[in-house]
Scaffold this active site. Structure first.
Site, mmCIF file in Angstrom:
data_model
loop_
_atom_site.group_PDB
_atom_site.id
_atom_site.type_symbol
_atom_site.label_atom_id
_atom_site.label_comp_id
_atom_site.label_asym_id
_atom_site.label_seq_id
_atom_site.Cartn_x
_atom_site.Cartn_y
_atom_site.Cartn_z
ATOM 1 N N HIS A 1 0.975 -1.266 0.239
ATOM 2 C CA HIS A 1 -0.029 -0.029 -0.082
ATOM 3 C C HIS A 1 0.845 1.674 0.051
ATOM 4 C CE1 HIS A 1 -4.497 0.466 0.899
ATOM 5 N NE2 HIS A 1 -3.958 1.644 -0.238
ATOM 6 N N ASP B 1 -10.048 -0.995 3.346
ATOM 7 C CA ASP B 1 -8.871 -1.191 3.981
ATOM 8 C C ASP B 1 -9.295 -1.740 5.402
ATOM 9 O OD1 ASP B 1 -6.064 -1.862 5.088
ATOM 10 O OD2 ASP B 1 -5.501 0.033 3.882
ATOM 11 N N HIS C 1 -7.054 -1.442 7.938
ATOM 12 C CA HIS C 1 -6.437 -0.880 8.416
ATOM 13 C C HIS C 1 -6.331 0.718 7.977
ATOM 14 C CE1 HIS C 1 -4.727 -4.955 8.434
ATOM 15 N NE2 HIS C 1 -4.133 -4.323 8.773
ATOM 16 N N ASP D 1 -3.836 3.123 7.827
ATOM 17 C CA ASP D 1 -2.695 2.812 7.016
ATOM 18 C C ASP D 1 -2.353 4.839 7.591
ATOM 19 O OD1 ASP D 1 -2.523 0.699 6.575
ATOM 20 O OD2 ASP D 1 -3.432 1.515 4.197
ATOM 21 N N HIS E 1 3.976 1.280 4.507
ATOM 22 C CA HIS E 1 2.427 0.076 4.214
ATOM 23 C C HIS E 1 1.713 0.357 4.865
ATOM 24 C CE1 HIS E 1 1.226 -3.691 5.729
ATOM 25 N NE2 HIS E 1 2.197 -3.588 6.082
ATOM 26 N N ASP F 1 -7.585 -2.031 -0.976
ATOM 27 C CA ASP F 1 -6.638 -3.063 -0.362
ATOM 28 C C ASP F 1 -7.351 -4.571 -0.056
ATOM 29 O OD1 ASP F 1 -4.992 -4.574 1.941
ATOM 30 O OD2 ASP F 1 -4.168 -2.212 2.783
ATOM 31 N N ASP G 1 -7.319 -6.072 2.080
ATOM 32 C CA ASP G 1 -7.856 -6.949 3.386
ATOM 33 C C ASP G 1 -9.457 -5.976 3.982
ATOM 34 O OD1 ASP G 1 -6.920 -4.005 4.393
ATOM 35 O OD2 ASP G 1 -4.902 -5.768 5.348
ATOM 36 N N GLU H 1 -1.885 -4.652 -2.200
ATOM 37 C CA GLU H 1 -1.265 -5.608 -0.838
ATOM 38 C C GLU H 1 -1.990 -6.976 -1.738
ATOM 39 O OE1 GLU H 1 -0.113 -5.351 2.339
ATOM 40 O OE2 GLU H 1 0.439 -3.512 2.128
HETATM 41 C C1 DIR Z 1 -0.076 -2.149 10.646
HETATM 42 C C2 DIR Z 1 -0.861 -2.483 9.970
HETATM 43 N N1 DIR Z 1 -1.102 -0.799 11.149
HETATM 44 C C3 DIR Z 1 1.318 -0.988 10.311
HETATM 45 N N2 DIR Z 1 -0.882 -1.936 9.103
HETATM 46 C C4 DIR Z 1 -1.201 -2.377 7.442
HETATM 47 O O1 DIR Z 1 1.959 -1.772 10.650
HETATM 48 O O2 DIR Z 1 0.926 -0.095 10.815
HETATM 49 N N3 DIR Z 1 -1.459 -1.648 6.174
HETATM 50 N N4 DIR Z 1 -0.964 -3.588 7.172
HETATM 51 O O3 DIR Z 1 -2.581 -2.349 5.923
HETATM 52 MN MN MN Z 2 -3.801 -0.902 3.692
HETATM 53 MN MN MN Z 3 -4.524 -3.504 5.253
#
Ligand code: DIR
Ligand code: MN
Ligand code: MN
Ligand code: MN
Length: 314
Positions: free
Chosen positions: A100, A127, A129, A131, A144, A231, A233, A276
């Site tokens: 991402h 998403d 998350h 981000d 990401h 994303d 996910d 992703e």
């Molecule tokens: C988590 C995971 N919040 C981080 N983030 C992800 O590492 O900052 N984002 N997987 O897609």
């Molecule tokens: Mn993401």
């Molecule tokens: Mn994500």
């Protein structure tokens, strides 16, 4: 429409290797043919060649707190430049990630293009998350998890883009949709900055159609360029197992399609990231196919013909 595909095979922004195969898997899943089958013209611009950036070319603080910052910066800068030229050629870009962090390059280019053409950029971030981490808040150091913060103007991340400048997004024009995993300080920053966060609890309670309609109804069709950042996910891991950071309780197959179908009907979408996807973790290309199908829905695929005015019951 005239669609421009661009592959951005980056994996250094995440912890799990494999997203560099994302563009190849989306091509193998027949993304281009699905879009031409809907009557669009599709031009595949190939994959970006990353710029050469070393960690020592970046501020020491940034390189120390973020994993593989130099590699990510090289892809982000190249993606930004290629994205801008696709937009300037009048094509609607579909960016195939890559993790991402590619969105730091793609969305910043869209923001520049919007400023130059007098449009308001609105970002829909599909998403699990948010981000919205920064080098200072990230518990993982994975870039990401930081693109939304960078796009909203976080100064500490700006050197990743090098000399390029873009107008940061206004937080009220950012809609995080599908949330179910947020880090502690990230959560505080979202509230502090006033981002619109739609978590899975809201999706359960109201359904995607009510929530998405509320976002779309506020947008001026004459001025808005909506960028969608998808994303993998966002989807439930049962639907799309090819994800490096899967979180249970995600969007179902039909919820995700309904989002795409409603976005198509809105006529507001001007650019798309598909990110992703990790083909190494996928099951026989299932997730790549799901993402290609979702993209087709965004570009007008529907089960029945629905003349304008007969869309939904509203
Ligand atoms: C988590 C995971 N919040 C981080 N983030 C992800 O590492 O900052 N984002 N997987 O897609
Ligand atoms: Mn993401
Ligand atoms: Mn994500
Ligand atoms: Mn344009």
């Amino acid at each position: 429409r005239d669609i421009g595909l661009l592959g951005i095979p980056l994996e250094a922004g995440g912890a799990v290797a494999g997203t560099l195969m994302g563009p190849a898997a989306l091509r193998t899943a027949g993304l281009a043919a699905r879009l031409t089958g809907l009557g669009h013209r599709v031009h595949d611009h190939g994959d970006v060649t990353p710029a050469a950036v070393a960690d020592r070319d970046l501020p020491a603080e940034l390189a120390a707190r973020c994993r593989s910052a130099g590699t990510v910066a090289g892809f982000v800068r190249a993606a930004h430049e290629r994205a801008l030229s696709i937009l300037e050629a009048g094509r609607m870009p579909v960016f195939m990630g890559g993790d991402h962090s590619i969105s730091m390059g793609t969305v910043s280019a869209v923001a520049r293009h919007c400023a130059a053409t007098g449009r308001d950029l609105v970002l829909l971030w599909l998403d699990a998350h948010a981000d919205f981490n920064t080098p200072a808040t990230s518990p993982s150091g994975n870039i990401h998890g930081m693109p939304v913060a960078m796009l909203c103007g976080d100064e500490s991340l700006r050197p990743l883009l090098g000399e390029h400048r873009f107008p940061p997004l206004a937080p009220e024009n950012v809609h995080l949709f599908g949330l179910r995993s947020i880090d502690q300080e990230e959560r505080r920053a979202i509230a502090l900055n006033g981002l619109d966060g739609i978590d899975m609890r809201l999706v359960d309670e109201f359904g995607v159609s009510v929530l998405l309609r509320r976002i779309l109804a506020d947008l001026d069709p004459a001025r808005t360029h909506l960028h969608v950042s998808l994303d993998v996910d966002f989807l439930d891991p049962e639907v799309a197992p090819g994800a490096g950071t899967p979180v249970p309780g995600g969007a179902t197959y039909r919820e995700a399609h309904l989002v795409m179908e409603m976005l198509h009907d809105s006529g507001l979408v001007g650019s798309l990231d598909i990110v992703e996807l990790n083909p190494f973790l996928d099951e026989r290309g299932r997730s790549a196919v799901v993402l290609a199908e979702l993209t087709a829905s965004l570009f007008g695929r529907s089960v029945l013909d629905r003349p304008a005015g007969q869309r939904g019951i509203a």
